[in-house]
Write an enzyme that holds these catalytic residues in place. Structure first.
Site, mmCIF file in Angstrom:
data_model
loop_
_atom_site.group_PDB
_atom_site.id
_atom_site.type_symbol
_atom_site.label_atom_id
_atom_site.label_comp_id
_atom_site.label_asym_id
_atom_site.label_seq_id
_atom_site.Cartn_x
_atom_site.Cartn_y
_atom_site.Cartn_z
ATOM 1 N N LYS A 96 0.829 -1.202 0.000
ATOM 2 C CA LYS A 96 0.000 0.000 0.000
ATOM 3 C C LYS A 96 0.868 1.258 0.000
ATOM 4 C CE LYS A 96 -3.567 -0.112 2.699
ATOM 5 N NZ LYS A 96 -5.006 0.149 2.659
ATOM 6 N N ARG A 150 -3.271 2.918 8.807
ATOM 7 C CA ARG A 150 -3.568 1.616 8.187
ATOM 8 C C ARG A 150 -2.312 0.783 8.071
ATOM 9 N NH1 ARG A 150 -8.127 2.369 4.173
ATOM 10 N NH2 ARG A 150 -8.522 4.573 4.211
ATOM 11 N N GLY A 180 -8.141 -7.321 4.180
ATOM 12 C CA GLY A 180 -8.943 -7.423 5.395
ATOM 13 C C GLY A 180 -8.243 -8.095 6.561
ATOM 14 N N MET A 223 -5.563 -7.047 8.288
ATOM 15 C CA MET A 223 -4.983 -6.192 9.304
ATOM 16 C C MET A 223 -5.976 -5.073 9.625
ATOM 17 S SD MET A 223 -1.963 -7.643 9.407
ATOM 18 C CE MET A 223 -0.753 -6.486 9.964
ATOM 19 N N ARG A 282 -3.537 -1.333 -6.328
ATOM 20 C CA ARG A 282 -2.718 -2.547 -6.227
ATOM 21 C C ARG A 282 -3.152 -3.481 -7.342
ATOM 22 N NH1 ARG A 282 -5.579 -4.802 -0.714
ATOM 23 N NH2 ARG A 282 -7.662 -4.775 -1.549
ATOM 24 N N HIS A 331 -15.642 -8.380 1.868
ATOM 25 C CA HIS A 331 -14.585 -9.279 2.355
ATOM 26 C C HIS A 331 -14.791 -10.688 1.807
ATOM 27 C CE1 HIS A 331 -12.938 -12.140 5.316
ATOM 28 N NE2 HIS A 331 -11.909 -11.313 5.248
ATOM 29 N N ARG A 370 0.713 -50.138 -16.511
ATOM 30 C CA ARG A 370 1.405 -50.755 -15.378
ATOM 31 C C ARG A 370 0.762 -52.106 -15.059
ATOM 32 N NH1 ARG A 370 1.200 -48.227 -9.555
ATOM 33 N NH2 ARG A 370 -0.908 -49.072 -9.595
ATOM 34 N N GLU A 414 10.109 -46.677 -7.114
ATOM 35 C CA GLU A 414 9.289 -46.233 -5.984
ATOM 36 C C GLU A 414 9.803 -46.776 -4.659
ATOM 37 O OE1 GLU A 414 5.209 -47.243 -6.901
ATOM 38 O OE2 GLU A 414 5.773 -49.116 -7.830
ATOM 39 N N SER A 421 9.805 -44.596 -14.387
ATOM 40 C CA SER A 421 8.780 -43.640 -13.973
ATOM 41 C C SER A 421 8.782 -43.630 -12.443
ATOM 42 C CB SER A 421 7.410 -44.070 -14.502
ATOM 43 O OG SER A 421 6.436 -43.176 -14.035
ATOM 44 N N GLY A 451 7.458 -43.451 -9.047
ATOM 45 C CA GLY A 451 6.178 -43.567 -8.336
ATOM 46 C C GLY A 451 6.358 -42.878 -6.999
ATOM 47 N N ASP A 493 4.600 -43.990 -3.515
ATOM 48 C CA ASP A 493 5.294 -45.022 -2.737
ATOM 49 C C ASP A 493 6.693 -44.571 -2.340
ATOM 50 O OD1 ASP A 493 3.753 -47.359 -2.131
ATOM 51 O OD2 ASP A 493 3.491 -47.601 -4.286
ATOM 52 N N CYS A 548 4.946 -40.369 -12.019
ATOM 53 C CA CYS A 548 3.507 -40.614 -12.130
ATOM 54 C C CYS A 548 2.805 -40.627 -10.780
ATOM 55 C CB CYS A 548 3.242 -41.903 -12.893
ATOM 56 S SG CYS A 548 3.928 -43.349 -12.084
ATOM 57 N N TYR A 595 9.026 -36.143 -18.492
ATOM 58 C CA TYR A 595 7.589 -35.835 -18.419
ATOM 59 C C TYR A 595 7.069 -35.990 -17.000
ATOM 60 C CZ TYR A 595 6.709 -40.897 -18.241
ATOM 61 O OH TYR A 595 6.692 -42.202 -17.868
HETATM 62 C C1 PEP Z 1 3.138 -44.265 -6.865
HETATM 63 O O1 PEP Z 1 3.458 -45.040 -5.972
HETATM 64 O O2 PEP Z 1 3.551 -43.095 -6.934
HETATM 65 C C2 PEP Z 1 2.226 -44.695 -7.928
HETATM 66 C C3 PEP Z 1 1.960 -43.910 -8.940
HETATM 67 O O3 PEP Z 1 1.626 -45.881 -7.783
HETATM 68 P P1 PEP Z 1 0.395 -46.156 -6.833
HETATM 69 O O4 PEP Z 1 -0.107 -44.854 -6.337
HETATM 70 O O5 PEP Z 1 -0.600 -46.886 -7.658
HETATM 71 O O6 PEP Z 1 0.995 -47.004 -5.764
HETATM 72 MG MG MG Z 2 3.129 -47.134 -6.263
#
Ligand code: PEP
Ligand code: MG
Length: 941
Positions: A57, A127, A136, A138, A400, A516, A678, A805, A824, A826, A829, A891, A911
């Site tokens: 402000k 203020r 809102g 403060m 602002r 608010h 999987r 994992e 990948s 996981g 886990d 994933c 990815y």
């Molecule tokens: C994980 O473990 O991140 C995963 C993608 O497998 P799940 O959640 O099915 O165990």
């Molecule tokens: Mg898993």
């Protein structure tokens, strides 16, 4: 703009040293540092780049004053003073007194008035203003400097005793509340000052505050002082200088109040930032009908539509608009006409009841429009403005960057690029990835029968339902019990923030689009309807009357935040249509990102949704979900209960065509894109019936005795199933399970190829901890691939990869990579096994870990950089060293979390894969990661 850029650079340095070091450093005010910055009269000592020191402000007031805009003169006490104050038990740096006195004298000179002068009294507002906007959160005190003498001067000068006493009673009320801490004693008690006002109205036989006379207000001021004396045992301070120091201290202390702390926690604002204090000459919006106070946005904050948008109250002061006590009027004529149409008002009634600012004060409207344009061009962002009109003269009190819905953020970003105000990179960085989820939220299915009870103002979009609660505490308690709630309040205040945070949606009886509730809900991305005047709420009895219907606590209510409708019961929801700007915006985001984004999907429907949201493949197709569908669970159970391989193979043969059908459908939807399938992962007992009722039903269907079924279930019992017989371990003991799944995949591939469909499946083996597991299973997988391909007479080459994992897998990634075409991570886990935290049970105590600052965030929501992140880093590095160029993704649920996406980008993953609805979030987060890290040039398509 150079200054504004510098501000960004400075903000970027936050977080480079520990919080303690920073707090210690800031607790000492730099030697010789200026503690107070003046602004007003067309000049300023600060500017917008000094946000860290002057708060948002203060920095913007200085910038506006520097631009020559009409800003009442004032000064800002720096955030460094706040940090000093907090760390020195409420003491100020010695030089502060002199600096404040000097700057007060400058305001006096600008205004031609003196602080405490009974003839020409200067009144000020005090203020807070933190570095990050905390709407809102403060406290504010207006009309400071009034006492029994100065109020008479104010009356003489204004010629209005009513005005003078109204200012006085407001001041005592605010000061009593904010500075002296006189609050209602419980959530259901009415504000004690308001109670006195209500009592006065009752004795005078009037309904509205505005009907009270000057004498009534004078008496009220006296009663307020008595109340303070009675409740707190102190006399109300008469000395303006004492008032000022007390107010400054209260603002600094308010940085530590519970609602400010909650807001900081929710918005990840560091405690050590502190707030600045702004002391500014008062201008009055309540001196008569040529006065007003209001707030405006330079574009519509709900839709992003270009053009001034806002609300004002004629003859009103200060916080009246934001507090939502009276429902304000529109600024533009067009908005007023629209509102009249919606509420069925005739044009004559509209002009009489709700004339817009444009119609009632055309010159001020023109000035406001011009200034709004100037500020938007100057800041190159949508501005949220506060203004006051005193006797036909416009004063700017704040500007602002405005908070906005995700839809508005996208539209404004795209429009501003088209208007050449910003470039594409800036546009992409303007929208927070997490906010996009709001856009993809479901909307009400309008073909359903809607029992509309009432209509309020559509403050923040979305369609939600839940059980009604009437207090923030009840909202929290019910959500803890697993319920969904709608928080209903007459109006909200910052004390309701914890309830607003957990509620599905918020409904208020009072307040406008800038109340608010509206501002906070929009900031949170929560559905919100405000100003629903038909609600007659009775907190004490936990019920409300809505026209002729009664709604009690616990009743179901649906809100439509896009139309303002309040609907009884629950209503089905559907997916929203996305605006054209969304596609343009996402295309720009995609041009910057390096990470690919895939989806976790295991049905043709979810795969289709993922594709529509821009998924570039499926990163995780969990095959076990398919095992539960329809009557196939019986075949699965038959397989589990079989006592020998032949029995298992018989059951698996029944499953084969069903699995193949699943893969045919998913691969067809995802034609041309990779699909990582999987193989079976969960422990087998998860497929067996749990209750006695289910066991006897299964016994009847299969002819296996209940006793045998119980024996089998008990035999599969494991103390720690998540560390037990699951993942690839299932296939080490029962190779025929994976063999069936691989056969189903390859047969689907061969048949689709014959149909001319381009398919790219990848086979993924879960929970590998030792390279030998993968070596064996890969060999067996490839053997099945070869056998089926031969049967179809075609060549098939399927990548076979693994999930990482387990910590051992990450550490031994070099060995494992020799057997894997891809990795990948996981991370669900991997987080579980790295922390030794059960992902299914940790919910009971994890909040306490976050609350006590042991974990900055829930590690199942946002990747733990230090531990899990380090394992990912090692896994990628060792895996790629052994097998370049190994493709690596993630994933776990973290794939859709913006901070985790940033980490994946930094660790060089190829990815991320996340739930379909979060695909756009991940795409934008990946663009942000690329833009923040390496200023990437747009990718050419
Ligand atoms: C994980 O473990 O991140 C995963 C993608 O497998 P799940 O959640 O099915 O165990
Ligand atoms: Mg898993």
């Amino acid at each position: 703009m150079a200054q504004l850029k510098r501000r960004g650079a400075r903000a970027g340095r936050i977080g480079t040293s520990s919080a303690r070091q920073r707090a210690g450093r800031q607790a000492r005010v730099r030697k010789g540092a200026k503690l107070v910055y003046f602004f007003g009269g067309g000049r300023a000592e600060g500017d917008a780049s000094m946000r860290d020191l002057l708060g948002g402000k203060g920095a913007n007031l200085a910038e506006m004053a520097g631009l020559g805009l009409p800003v009442p003169p004032g000064f800002t006490i720096t955030t460094e003073v706040c940090t000093y104050f907090t760390h020195h038990g409420g003491k100020y740096p010695p030089a502060l007194r002199g600096e404040i006195e000097r700057n007060l004298a400058r305001i006096e000179a600008e205004m031609g008035r003196r602080f405490g002068d009974p003839r020409h009294p200067l009144l000020v507002s005090v203020r807070s203003g933190a570095r990050a906007s905390m709407p809102g959160m403060m406290d504010t005190v207006l009309n400071l400097g009034l006492n029994a003498d100065t109020v008479e001067g104010l009356i003489r000068e204004s010629g209005s005793p009513r005005f003078g006493y109204d200012c006085y009673r407001r001041f005592i009320q605010m000061f009593g509340d904010v500075v002296l801490g006189l609050k209602p004693e419980s959530r259901t008690e009415v504000d004690p000052f308001e109670e006195l006002i209500d009592r006065k109205k009752a004795t005078r036989g009037v309904r509205l505050d505005t009907e009270l006379t000057a004498a009534d207000l004078r008496d009220l001021a006296g009663e307020f002082k008595q109340l303070i004396k009675q409740r707190l045992g102190i006399d109300f301070p008469e000395d303006p200088m004492q008032q000022l120091w007390q107010a400054i201290g209260a603002v600094f202390r308010s940085w530590e109040n519970p609602r400010a702390i909650t807001y900081r926690k929710l918005n990840r604002i560091p405690d050590e930032w502190g707030t600045a204090v702004n002391v500014q000459a008062m201008v009055f919006g309540n001196l008569g009908d040529n006065c007003a106070t209001g707030v405006a946005f330079t574009r519509n904050p709900a839709t992003g539509e270009a053009g001034l948008y806002g609300e004002f109250l004629a003859n009103a002061q200060g916080e009246d608009v934001v507090a939502g006590i009276r429902t304000p009027q529109e600024i533009t004529r067009a908005a007023s006409v629209q509102r009249a149409l919606e509420s069925g008002l005739s044009e004559t009634d509209r002009r009489r009841c709700f004339p817009s600012l444009e119609e009632s004060m055309p010159q001020c409207y023109a000035d406001l429009r011009r200034i709004a344009r100037q500020l938007e061009r100057h800041y190159r962002d949508m501005q949220d403005l506060e203004f006051t009109i005193e006797r036909g003269r416009l004063w700017m009190l704040q500007t602002r960057n405005g908070k906005r819905t995700a839809a508005a953020a996208v539209k404004i970003a795209v429009d501003m690029v088209r208007e050449r105000l910003i470039d594409k990179r800036t546009a992409v960085l303007r929208v927070q990835p997490g906010d996009l989820e709001q856009l993809l939220h479901p909307q009400l299915d309008r073909s359903a029968k809607l029992d509309v009870l009432a209509r309020g103002l559509p403050a923040s979009p979305g369609a939600v339902f839940g059980e009604v609660v009437f207090s923030a505490d009840d909202a929290v308690a019910e959500v803890r019990n697993g319920k969904k709630v709608i928080l209903v309040r007459i109006e909200t205040s910052p004390e309701d923030i914890h309830g607003m945070h957990v509620a599905e949606g918020i409904l208020t009886a009072r307040g406008g689009m800038t109340s608010h509730a509206a501002v906070v809900a929009r900031g949170m991305g929560k559905c919100c309807v405000v100003g629903c005047g038909d609600l007659n709420i009775d907190y004490a009895r936990q019920r409300m009357q809505v026209n002729d219907r009664e709604i009690r606590r616990g009743d179901w209510l649906t809100l439509d935040g896009s139309t303002g409708e309040v609907i009884a019961g629950t209503v089905p929801t559907i997916r929203p249509a996305l605006a054209l700007e969304f596609a343009t915006f996402m295309k720009w985001a995609d041009s910057f990102r390096r990470l690919k984004v895939r989806a976790n999907a295991d049905t043709p429907h979810d795969s289709g949704v993922a594709r529509e949201f821009g998924a570039e493949g499926i990163g995780l197709c969990r095959t076990e979900h398919m095992f539960f569908e329809g009557d196939r669970i019986d075949a699965v159970r038959e397989m589990i209960l079989a006592t020998d391989r032949a029995g298992r193979e018989r059951a698996l043969a029944k499953l084969l065509p069903m699995q193949k059908g699943d893969f045919l459908a998913i691969l067809r939807v995802m034609a041309g894109l990779p699909v990582t399938i999987r193989l079976l992962d969960p422990p087998l007992h998860e497929f067996l019936p749990a209750t006695d009722k289910e066991i006897s039903a299964l016994a009847q269907r299969t002819g296996i005795s209940e006793g045998e079924l119980r024996k089998a279930r008990d035999g599969l019992h494991e103390a720690n199933p998540m560390l037990g017989h699951r993942g690839c371990r299932l296939a080490i003991t029962y190779p025929e399970i994976y063999a069936m799944q691989v056969r189903a995949i390859v047969e689907a591939v061969c048949e689709l190829r014959a149909d001319g469909v381009k398919v790219e499946p990848e086979i993924m083996i879960p929970l590998v901890g030792h390279v030998r597991e993968l070596e064996i299973l890969r060999r067996e997988t490839l053997a099945v691939v070869a056998e089926v391909a031969k049967r179809y007479g075609v060549k098939v080459r399927l990548p076979v990869g693994t999930m990482i994992e387990l910590p051992r897998a990450a550490l031994c990634a070099d060995e494992i990579a020799r057997e894997a075409d891809f990795f990948s991570f996981g991370t669900n886990d991997l987080t579980q096994t790295t922390f030794g935290l059960s992902r299914d049970d940790a919910g009971r105590f994890l909040p306490a870990y976050v609350e006590r600052g042991i974990y900055p965030v829930d590690p199942f929501v946002s990747l733990d950089r230090r531990g899990v992140g380090e394992l990912i880093r090692l896994g990628v590095q060792r895996g790629r060293a052994a097998r370049p160029p190994l493709k690596v993704g993630i994933c776990g649920e973290h794939g859709g979390d913006p901070d985790s996406v940033m980490l994946c980008h930094q660790l060089g993953l190829d990815y991320v894969s996340c739930s379909p609805f979060r695909v756009p979030v991940a795409r934008l987060a990946a663009a942000h990661a690329a833009l923040r890290r390496d200023n990437a040039a747009p990718r050419e398509d």
